[in-house]
Design an enzyme around this catalytic site. Structure first.
Site, PDB file in Angstrom:
ATOM      1  N   LYS A 302      42.903  13.667  36.259  1.00 37.50           N
ATOM      2  CA  LYS A 302      43.816  14.505  37.035  1.00 37.50           C
ATOM      3  C   LYS A 302      43.340  15.954  37.086  1.00 37.50           C
ATOM      4  CE  LYS A 302      47.801  11.656  35.651  1.00 37.50           C
ATOM      5  NZ  LYS A 302      49.021  11.608  34.806  1.00 37.50           N
ATOM      6  N   VAL A 303      42.788  16.427  35.991  1.00 42.58           N
ATOM      7  CA  VAL A 303      42.276  17.785  35.883  1.00 42.58           C
ATOM      8  C   VAL A 303      40.788  17.707  35.568  1.00 42.58           C
ATOM      9  CG1 VAL A 303      42.376  19.932  34.547  1.00 42.58           C
ATOM     10  CG2 VAL A 303      44.496  18.754  35.160  1.00 42.58           C
TER      11      VAL A 303
END
Length: 346
Positions: A302-303
């Site tokens: 996600k990051v």
């Protein structure tokens, strides 16, 4: 002063004590980045925001949770949309309905957290910690939403972004200046994956029981926000609180990986958040997403592992006024907001 030896690479720089002096909030936040604890975190988050805003190839998502509108923060959120500091909003239904309450001319009032809640019930006042709203006026806001729903074609499916775009247009024509009407004018899509968990739920329920049945297609909704991600070169996010809005944005990045693998046969493909800041009062040790660290999100893709990121453990009613006023003072503008003109022309 000599630099620390290489084996002391855990030293990131000097702590610089703050002097009391005349300076802007922008300058203060930059100086706070060289202090400690959550003061440093707030200053460092502001620096990440400045880089995020300055990147010309960047789509910025704004995730909104908590009772921000009742707390007097909605005009700041509207300003971020109007000035195109953000390109996409993902919000709880509460934040984008309880701003309408005040935009209609009604008021929230200060009270004590220790007030007699039975007395509030008798006098029809609803409490949000240290703030109250008149229940009968709140119903007028819900009735306004119901009036809009009743004007829509029955049984027509909408994504939440389509529904809120139409609602923003309708409110704009009525001169009700709130977050969704500002988003309509700015061409910023607003998604609300838990829309009915709010005044929208009460309004659409009453309309539904009278035969005005609007269909919210959540699969289309998710596909729409994922397509924004696919058309973006870089993805970034600002999280006020956590909850469903935070994960909805996070899943936009996960979807890029899955679509790349299942549809295009590209393995180890990631389009993760490259800049992200989070303002939260939740702690990570309980395992919930609202307190989950941005480092944890790296494990999901996600990051990005090399993302510019910062979490600030702070009440958003403290952080938002400081950050927004610093941006205003600095004159920092978006280098190139993401072009959303195609989104509502499909």
């Amino acid at each position: 002063m000599e630099s620390p030896p290489e084996e002391l690479n855990f030293i990131l720089g000097e702590v610089k004590s703050l002097n009391v002096e005349k300076r802007s909030i922008h300058q203060l936040l930059l100086a706070m980045a060289d202090t400690a604890f959550q003061g440093r975190a707030l200053g460092e988050a502001y620096k990440v925001l400045l880089e995020m805003i300055g990147d010309p190839d960047n789509t910025i998502f704004l995730g909104l949770a908590g009772s921000m509108s009742t707390a007097g923060m909605w005009r700041i959120l509207k300003w971020l949309v109007e000035e195109r500091y953000v390109d996409v909003v993902v919000s709880t239904g509460a934040i984008i309905s309880e701003d309408i309450f005040e935009a209609m001319g009604f008021k929230y009032y200060k009270t004590l957290p220790t007030v007699d809640d039975e007395k509030l019930l008798r006098h029809k006042y609803d409490r949000f910690y240290d703030t109250v709203a008149n229940e009968l006026e709140y119903r007028k806001m819900e009735r306004l939403i119901e009036e809009f729903v009743e004007a829509l074609p029955s049984e027509k499916p909408f994504s939440t972004a389509e529904f809120l775009h139409e609602f923003g247009k309708w409110l704009n024509e009525k001169g009700i200046d709130c977050i969704v009407s500002a988003a309509y004018r700015a061409g910023v899509p607003v998604f609300s994956p838990a829309l009915v968990d709010s005044a929208y739920g009460m309004a659409t329920l009453l309309a539904y029981r009278k035969g005005h049945r609007v269909v919210i297609d959540m699969v289309k909704d998710f596909n729409d926000i994922v397509e924004i991600g696919r058309k973006s070169r870089k993805l970034s996010s600002i999280y006020i609180g956590g909850g469903v809005p935070k994960d909805y944005v996070n899943l936009v990045t996960v979807a890029q990986t899955l679509i790349g693998e299942y549809e295009e046969g590209v393995h180890d493909y990631y389009k993760s958040l490259e800049y992200v800041v989070q303002f939260t009062t939740d702690a990570p040790q309980w395992g919930g997403l609202s307190g989950a660290t941005l480092e944890e999100a790296v494990s999901w893709g996600k990051v990005s592992p090399v993302a510019k990121k910062k979490t600030v453990y702070v009440d958003a009613t403290i952080a938002l006024p400081l950050i927004s006023h610093a941006l205003f003072e600095s004159g920092v503008r978006r280098a190139k907001p993401f072009d959303t003109s195609w989104f509502f022309k499909r």
